[in-house]
Design an enzyme around this catalytic site. Sequence first.
Site, PDB file in Angstrom:
ATOM      1  N   SER A 134      33.382  18.097  37.372  1.00 59.97           N
ATOM      2  CA  SER A 134      33.849  19.397  37.814  1.00 59.97           C
ATOM      3  C   SER A 134      32.659  20.186  38.345  1.00 59.97           C
ATOM      4  O   SER A 134      31.656  20.352  37.646  1.00 59.97           O
ATOM      5  CB  SER A 134      34.503  20.140  36.650  1.00 59.97           C
ATOM      6  OG  SER A 134      34.997  21.393  37.050  1.00 59.97           O
ATOM      7  N   LYS A 160      35.725  17.323  41.560  1.00 57.41           N
ATOM      8  CA  LYS A 160      36.641  18.459  41.471  1.00 57.41           C
ATOM      9  C   LYS A 160      35.879  19.730  41.804  1.00 57.41           C
ATOM     10  O   LYS A 160      34.836  20.007  41.211  1.00 57.41           O
ATOM     11  CB  LYS A 160      37.255  18.570  40.077  1.00 57.41           C
ATOM     12  CG  LYS A 160      38.216  19.750  39.939  1.00 57.41           C
ATOM     13  CD  LYS A 160      38.945  19.741  38.605  1.00 57.41           C
ATOM     14  CE  LYS A 160      38.148  20.405  37.509  1.00 57.41           C
ATOM     15  NZ  LYS A 160      38.926  20.539  36.260  1.00 57.41           N
ATOM     16  N   LYS A 162      35.872  23.812  41.853  1.00 61.96           N
ATOM     17  CA  LYS A 162      36.497  25.054  41.412  1.00 61.96           C
ATOM     18  C   LYS A 162      36.667  25.962  42.627  1.00 61.96           C
ATOM     19  O   LYS A 162      35.760  26.078  43.466  1.00 61.96           O
ATOM     20  CB  LYS A 162      35.615  25.751  40.371  1.00 61.96           C
ATOM     21  CG  LYS A 162      35.467  24.983  39.059  1.00 61.96           C
ATOM     22  CD  LYS A 162      36.736  25.030  38.226  1.00 61.96           C
ATOM     23  CE  LYS A 162      36.535  24.427  36.858  1.00 61.96           C
ATOM     24  NZ  LYS A 162      37.738  24.532  35.997  1.00 61.96           N
ATOM     25  N   ASP A 188      40.512  23.028  41.694  1.00 61.56           N
ATOM     26  CA  ASP A 188      41.027  23.674  40.486  1.00 61.56           C
ATOM     27  C   ASP A 188      40.902  25.177  40.654  1.00 61.56           C
ATOM     28  O   ASP A 188      39.804  25.708  40.829  1.00 61.56           O
ATOM     29  CB  ASP A 188      40.225  23.205  39.269  1.00 61.56           C
ATOM     30  CG  ASP A 188      40.709  23.823  37.962  1.00 61.56           C
ATOM     31  OD1 ASP A 188      41.772  24.473  37.968  1.00 61.56           O
ATOM     32  OD2 ASP A 188      40.028  23.644  36.945  1.00 61.56           O
ATOM     33  N   GLU A 213      44.938  21.950  41.132  1.00 63.00           N
ATOM     34  CA  GLU A 213      45.154  22.187  39.702  1.00 63.00           C
ATOM     35  C   GLU A 213      45.374  23.664  39.412  1.00 63.00           C
ATOM     36  O   GLU A 213      44.600  24.516  39.845  1.00 63.00           O
ATOM     37  CB  GLU A 213      43.941  21.662  38.926  1.00 63.00           C
ATOM     38  CG  GLU A 213      44.045  21.797  37.421  1.00 63.00           C
ATOM     39  CD  GLU A 213      42.783  21.287  36.732  1.00 63.00           C
ATOM     40  OE1 GLU A 213      42.671  21.507  35.508  1.00 63.00           O
ATOM     41  OE2 GLU A 213      41.922  20.683  37.397  1.00 63.00           O
ATOM     42  N   ASP A 238      47.648  22.719  34.222  1.00 61.85           N
ATOM     43  CA  ASP A 238      46.639  22.671  33.164  1.00 61.85           C
ATOM     44  C   ASP A 238      47.000  23.727  32.129  1.00 61.85           C
ATOM     45  O   ASP A 238      47.675  23.444  31.135  1.00 61.85           O
ATOM     46  CB  ASP A 238      45.255  22.924  33.781  1.00 61.85           C
ATOM     47  CG  ASP A 238      44.135  23.069  32.751  1.00 61.85           C
ATOM     48  OD1 ASP A 238      44.393  22.961  31.546  1.00 61.85           O
ATOM     49  OD2 ASP A 238      42.980  23.304  33.158  1.00 61.85           O
ATOM     50  N   LYS A 262      44.477  18.682  28.095  1.00 60.13           N
ATOM     51  CA  LYS A 262      43.307  19.099  27.322  1.00 60.13           C
ATOM     52  C   LYS A 262      43.740  19.145  25.857  1.00 60.13           C
ATOM     53  O   LYS A 262      44.505  20.027  25.452  1.00 60.13           O
ATOM     54  CB  LYS A 262      42.796  20.457  27.780  1.00 60.13           C
ATOM     55  CG  LYS A 262      42.069  20.418  29.112  1.00 60.13           C
ATOM     56  CD  LYS A 262      41.583  21.791  29.518  1.00 60.13           C
ATOM     57  CE  LYS A 262      40.833  21.722  30.839  1.00 60.13           C
ATOM     58  NZ  LYS A 262      40.562  23.073  31.390  1.00 60.13           N
ATOM     59  N   GLY A 290      38.355  18.735  30.454  1.00 58.94           N
ATOM     60  CA  GLY A 290      37.204  19.004  29.593  1.00 58.94           C
ATOM     61  C   GLY A 290      36.966  20.487  29.409  1.00 58.94           C
ATOM     62  O   GLY A 290      37.412  21.308  30.211  1.00 58.94           O
TER      63      GLY A 290
END
Length: 367
Positions: A134, A160, A162, A188, A213, A238, A262, A290
């Site tokens: 991430s 991934k 953000k 995400d 996400e 998520d 998660k 995570g």
Amino acid sequence: MKISGIELRRIRIPLRAPFRTSFGTETERDVLLVRVATADGEGWAECAAMSEPRYCSEYVDAAQDVLRKFLIPALPKDGIDAHTVGRVLEPFTGHRMAKAALETAVLDAHLRTTGESFGSYLGAARDRVPCGVSVGIMDSVPELLDAVDGFIAEGYARIKLKIEPGWDLEPVRAVRERFGDDLVLQVDANAAYTLVDAQHLAKLDDFGLLLIEQPLANDDIVQHARLAELLRTPVCLDESIESAADAAAAISIGACSVINIKPARVGGYLEARRIHDIARAHGIPVWCGGMLETGIGRAANVALAALPGFTLPGDTSGSSRYFATDITPPFELADGHLDVPTGPGLGVEPLPEVLEEVTTSTEWITI
């Protein structure tokens, strides 16, 4: 299994670099570790709650408080097993991360006694798992490209990014143009958008993303279903998924075609396994998210990610992604994979000298 006492230990570990998301920037991890002591040994777990209630309503001070005042005193004095922990704690509303830590520590203690590994107990189908990474929000696109280049060089199987309003199309386009269509890429949003942004988010369809996400608010499952109809990019949930019941509801209305599991967010690894089973039965791929875990939490996550339904690389990065020194022997990436621990229980233990150095407080509670 009779528990003699439980230690609540706080540790503080700096991150190798600041990690920025749409809800804030982390520069260190203030972590609550739970150690369950029995006549035959001990079990460890990590509470994933962060310092402030930004990702969700839980935060580490509150997790320690609810464990001390309510969850630990609720455990029966004549003995308990991991499957019973969830039922005993059910009367207490919320606090899933605290509950997950307590249940996991009890399960680790039990499995260390029986000699069974965490992965074997959960139903792991592999001895190594592919790992993604991430990448937080950066100050500039060139900085982002340098970071992604470094992670690709390390061998991560998926990147991934953000995103948030104002940091989405430009960085995604830059990464895709720089590294090509073969890069497995996802984004995400951490609930940073609303359905009003649907046309803007649809522009991400041009980049061949694996998924987007949690684009909308965590309590907006119905709106996610509407958004999913408007995007070609698969929608992954998520924060919206806090239980197997949530997963079943989201799948039934078409709110997602992928789920990020998660374990801390859903109350533990047993509930995480239930979500995995429901998703697999409906043909919905899952992956393991995570929470900037140390080696204690990472060991459990890697074991979970080895279940057969986890068909996408998770955020189970190597220890060096976040920490210069982990509190356990480090998890090291090899060909884009991490090995699933095979020792009893979690298969890892804190390194005493490192643990002592990073500990900020300890609290012992007699059962």
